[in-house]
Design a protein around this motif. Sequence first.
Motif, mmCIF file in Angstrom:
data_model
loop_
_atom_site.group_PDB
_atom_site.id
_atom_site.type_symbol
_atom_site.label_atom_id
_atom_site.label_comp_id
_atom_site.label_asym_id
_atom_site.label_seq_id
_atom_site.Cartn_x
_atom_site.Cartn_y
_atom_site.Cartn_z
ATOM 1 N N ASN A 127 0.825 -1.209 0.000
ATOM 2 C CA ASN A 127 0.000 0.000 0.000
ATOM 3 C C ASN A 127 0.860 1.260 0.000
ATOM 4 O O ASN A 127 0.578 2.231 -0.703
ATOM 5 N N ILE A 128 1.930 1.231 0.798
ATOM 6 C CA ILE A 128 2.819 2.393 0.851
ATOM 7 C C ILE A 128 3.531 2.582 -0.479
ATOM 8 O O ILE A 128 3.675 3.700 -0.980
ATOM 9 N N LEU A 129 4.000 1.477 -1.078
ATOM 10 C CA LEU A 129 4.657 1.575 -2.383
ATOM 11 C C LEU A 129 3.693 2.129 -3.435
ATOM 12 O O LEU A 129 4.103 2.901 -4.320
ATOM 13 N N GLN A 130 2.443 1.765 -3.349
ATOM 14 C CA GLN A 130 1.463 2.300 -4.299
ATOM 15 C C GLN A 130 1.254 3.796 -4.081
ATOM 16 O O GLN A 130 1.066 4.552 -5.039
ATOM 17 N N LYS A 131 1.299 4.230 -2.835
ATOM 18 C CA LYS A 131 1.171 5.659 -2.563
ATOM 19 C C LYS A 131 2.355 6.437 -3.132
ATOM 20 O O LYS A 131 2.198 7.530 -3.666
ATOM 21 N N ILE A 132 3.551 5.857 -3.005
ATOM 22 C CA ILE A 132 4.757 6.573 -3.437
ATOM 23 C C ILE A 132 4.940 6.510 -4.950
ATOM 24 O O ILE A 132 5.156 7.529 -5.615
ATOM 25 N N PHE A 133 4.845 5.304 -5.514
ATOM 26 C CA PHE A 133 5.162 5.118 -6.935
ATOM 27 C C PHE A 133 3.925 5.006 -7.825
ATOM 28 O O PHE A 133 4.056 5.059 -9.051
ATOM 29 N N ARG A 134 2.761 4.760 -7.238
ATOM 30 C CA ARG A 134 1.492 4.702 -7.963
ATOM 31 C C ARG A 134 1.513 3.636 -9.062
ATOM 32 O O ARG A 134 1.110 3.871 -10.200
ATOM 33 N N VAL A 135 2.034 2.461 -8.722
ATOM 34 C CA VAL A 135 2.043 1.354 -9.682
ATOM 35 C C VAL A 135 0.803 0.500 -9.434
ATOM 36 O O VAL A 135 0.262 0.451 -8.332
ATOM 37 N N ARG A 136 0.354 -0.183 -10.464
ATOM 38 C CA ARG A 136 -0.899 -0.933 -10.363
ATOM 39 C C ARG A 136 -0.710 -2.236 -9.583
ATOM 40 O O ARG A 136 0.383 -2.810 -9.559
ATOM 41 N N SER A 137 -1.818 -2.699 -8.982
ATOM 42 C CA SER A 137 -1.800 -3.946 -8.212
ATOM 43 C C SER A 137 -2.923 -4.891 -8.643
ATOM 44 O O SER A 137 -3.183 -5.877 -7.955
ATOM 45 N N CYS A 138 -3.554 -4.605 -9.766
ATOM 46 C CA CYS A 138 -4.687 -5.414 -10.208
ATOM 47 C C CYS A 138 -4.212 -6.631 -11.005
ATOM 48 O O CYS A 138 -3.065 -6.694 -11.460
ATOM 49 N N SER A 139 -5.117 -7.598 -11.186
ATOM 50 C CA SER A 139 -4.797 -8.793 -11.951
ATOM 51 C C SER A 139 -4.751 -8.473 -13.443
ATOM 52 O O SER A 139 -5.259 -7.435 -13.895
ATOM 53 N N GLU A 140 -4.175 -9.393 -14.208
ATOM 54 C CA GLU A 140 -4.039 -9.167 -15.646
ATOM 55 C C GLU A 140 -5.406 -9.117 -16.327
ATOM 56 O O GLU A 140 -5.644 -8.285 -17.211
#
Length: 625
Positions: A160-173
């Motif tokens: 969650n923190i990495l998504q806040k900082i780098f805003r990379v996706r975490s969804c399935s293909e």
Amino acid sequence: MPTRPDSQTEAPEAGNGREFDTKSFLKQLTERPGVYRMYDASGNVLYVGKARNLKKRVTSYFRKTGLAPKTEALVSRINSIEVTITSSETEALLLEQNLIKTLRPPYNILLRDDKSYPYIYRSSHDDYPSLTFRRGRTKKGGGTWYGPFPSSGAVKESLNILQKIFRVRSCSESYFRNRTRPCLQYQINRCTAPCVGFITPEDYQEDMRHATMFLEGKNPAILQDLMAAMETASKNLEFEKAAAYRDQINHLRHVQEQQSVHGEGGDADVVAIAQDAGVVCIVVIIVRGGRVLGTKDYFPRYSLEQSEGELLSAFLGQYYFGGSARREIPPDILVPVDVEGQELLSQALTESAGRDTRVRKNVRGERRRWLEMAMTNARQTLLSHLASKETVYRRLLALRDLLDLPETPSRMECFDISHSHGENTVASCVVFDENGPLKSDYRLYNIEGVAAGDDYGAMRQVLTRRYRRMVAGEGKRPDLVFIDGGKGQLNIAREVFDELGIKDIPLIGVAKGVTRRAGMEQLIDGMTGDLYRVPADSPALHLIQHIRDESHRFAITGHRARRDKKRRQSTLEGIEGVGPKRRRDLIRYFGGIQELRKASVDEMSKVQGISRNLAETIYAVLHDE
């Protein structure tokens, strides 16, 4: 851990009929993190646990009140306890999981499932890869795996923190391919919506590069930015925001940890050695598939003239080739010193195993951490063995016979002096009884009004202060007094005793001898001046060495504390190579000296400007090693 000489401690002997010596064991137990294993009288493991502080955790099982019925039932069956020291609580957690899954103790419940370790997985998408949580590692998909990590909660929160900082996706293909408009993650500023083309592949790859560099421990700039933001918020009195940044730093550091108890390290036996007071301890840590499966401890007999390399050579030959059943020989056998006949031993092991086997000293990375962990455990196991009631009692009997005492001494005191070029002189008084070191009666004396470097004057002052109170009826009376020094210091002690009218307490001087080697000490009778010729393998000499070394250690520790306090230094000051900038960087990175004490050598070495050698020095100073 309590054990008998020449025996291993992993599987206590069934039906040995000896009651577990709880008091002696807990007295010498370390306060460092690690794993403990409890055994019954038949040698069956009852319980495996981990602790941030082994001494506090294990001691809690033996309190008189407040135990749950299940815990009381467990304690009633304990016949012996073994500990394995780790460099951090995280390593202890992973080792605990390995041991529970392997040994399946009856009193463990929480970790008896067969869940795999959690990982962070980077998908193989060409333009817009994702970072997701996965449990268990597979070869399918062709992506990149980071981990394993100690807990799923830490991984999810860190993602969650990495998504806040780098805003990379975490969804399935499949979810990514079928989107026609941005999802909620984009609305809350945790994704750049690559699914609908709101970011170019080039910009997204740059964000992903930064994220993966951080996961690989190659990008300290992210932490530097967060630490700068935390300091700015603190200066602006925005303490809640500063606390949030602090928590982010801690979470990011947690994800970045490299575990020494699990990895891609293969199979190895890690052999460490420690010797003191006439006893040698050899610890074997068994690593299979990159996992530490357990430890075994041995106390072989040896000759004083044998070097550590010679001892290990003899031990390895008996360990792998002695007895009717041959042991499993791994590809790597790691040792801390050069082993005599190392090439010949490697050839013999290779022939016996049917594949290449190497006895190695110079190792790096994960294997180096295994070796350091083994050395730490060897030292701690030796200390516990020396302090066991059985060992101390046997040595007390030998000391009584050596000195021709009318009774076995029940209280012994030893004095030593410590200073730096005469600065901040401190004298130590350590006390041993029939159970070993009696640390509650240890005393430090600050020496005042004595010329710098005058050890005789310092010894006169401390003895006068200590035994004047005893003569006045305010202190306990020893049965035997040792003086760390030669005839000069012993004569001073004799003069003080004569001045105070003390006639019935034997005085023994412990001089290092001409060669100044352990085992070559000279014992001097303070009454007659006679020299005692003591064999190097004498249990009495081993007890005297233990008392003398403890007195020396306690004096040095007290002197350092007084010196640093007088200079108004922090704990880090005075460490060679740690100047103001590095001290500031360490405190900023860890948030304070308490967090720094909890950090492993690997964690310290991640701070900019701190090499691994310097991190080892800092760790040793903070833990008084």
